[in-house]
Design a protein around this motif. Structure first.
Motif: not given
Length: 276
Positions: A71-75, A100-109, A130-136, A163-169
């Motif tokens: 609940n704090d941070r999706a899978f 289409e079936k899941y709530s997704l969000a993504a962070v790229t580095n 739903r997309i954030r870009a991070v400069e590392t 309310k994401a089901d899955l997050l991509l990093c």
């Protein structure tokens, strides 16, 4: 917060222990109050590295954190690998299959640009918000291993917002020593490609040996670079103690379904949810 503390240690050491500072080009390193060696690239956030003595073993890899509150941070799926192996293409492919079936969000580095995030937006992987870009900065592996706050912040924010089901990093492209901390990634995919030659799997490294899934991408280039896929398969089996790996041509959609299936199996096991 962490980088503030590191700056404090830097100042303390700089004032009192000049002999403990080594200047190397644009980077300097120093011993912090905690006894760890810190360094900074081009004046960016100081950080230390956990020493890596061996590539480790798949069967002894860090297990998923059982107390994780989704609940704090999706899978969260971490996608790592060297520069140019197809990490962003895989992010796009996974989004296309699951959005289409899941709530997704993504962070790229990326180290100094927002290139990968812009690629996902341009190709319509997900709605832009739903997309954030991070400069590392110059040490992309620190952002997925020792100092993950730069990624945790946007991931937690996106997770709650949608309310994401899955997050991509997606990590910044790096060397074979880079691997995700379990504090950040619940499921780790490491992607290499055949253009580096068939020696890459046996070179090992924590990503190759300990990722939950190894993807060997761009198999269509094998003939052009003289890479033997049978050798890569044998070495991947050996280096990963029999852990799973997938041959893929992500750009052409080959192997993507198998990769997504591995992700959803892990998601079901960790969250107790059934796939949609």
């Amino acid at each position: 917060m962490a980088s503030h503390d590191h700056h404090h240690e830097h100042n303390h050491d700089h004032d009192h222990d000049h002999h403990r500072i080594r200047e190397t080009g644009n980077a300097s390193s120093w011993v912090g109050a905690d006894g760890k060696v810190y360094h900074s690239h081009d004046g960016l956030a100081p950080h230390s590295h956990e020493p890596i003595y061996s590539p480790g073993y798949f069967t002894r890899r860090a297990p998923p954190i059982l107390t994780r509150d989704f609940n704090d941070r999706a899978f969260t799926i971490g996608i790592g690998g060297p520069v140019g192996t197809g990490k962003t293409a895989l992010m796009l492919a996974i989004c296309k299959v699951l959005r289409e079936k899941y709530s997704l969000a993504a962070v790229t580095n990326d180290i100094f640009t927002k290139e990968d995030g812009e690629f996902l937006i341009k190709n319509g992987a997900l709605p832009e918000e739903r997309i954030r870009a991070v400069e590392t900065g110059g040490c992309p592996h620190a952002a997925i291993r020792e100092d993950i706050s730069i990624n945790l912040g946007p991931l937690e924010e996106l997770s709650k917002l949608f309310k994401a089901d899955l997050l991509l990093c997606e990590s910044g492209g790096d060397n074979l020593a880079a691997n995700f901390s379990r504090e950040l990634a619940d499921y780790i995919i490491y992607i290499i490609d055949v253009s580096g030659g068939d020696k890459i799997p046996r070179k090992g490294g924590p990503g190759i040996t300990q990722a939950d899934l190894l993807v060997i991408n761009k198999t269509d280039l094998a003939a052009a670079v003289g890479a033997d896929l049978a050798v890569m398969e044998r070495d991947a089996m050996r280096m990963r103690d029999g852990g799973p790996f997938v041959f893929a041509q992500v750009k052409h959609g080959l192997g993507v379904e198998e990769i997504v299936n591995h992700i959803l199996q892990a998601w079901e096991a960790a969250t107790g949810n059934n796939r949609h």
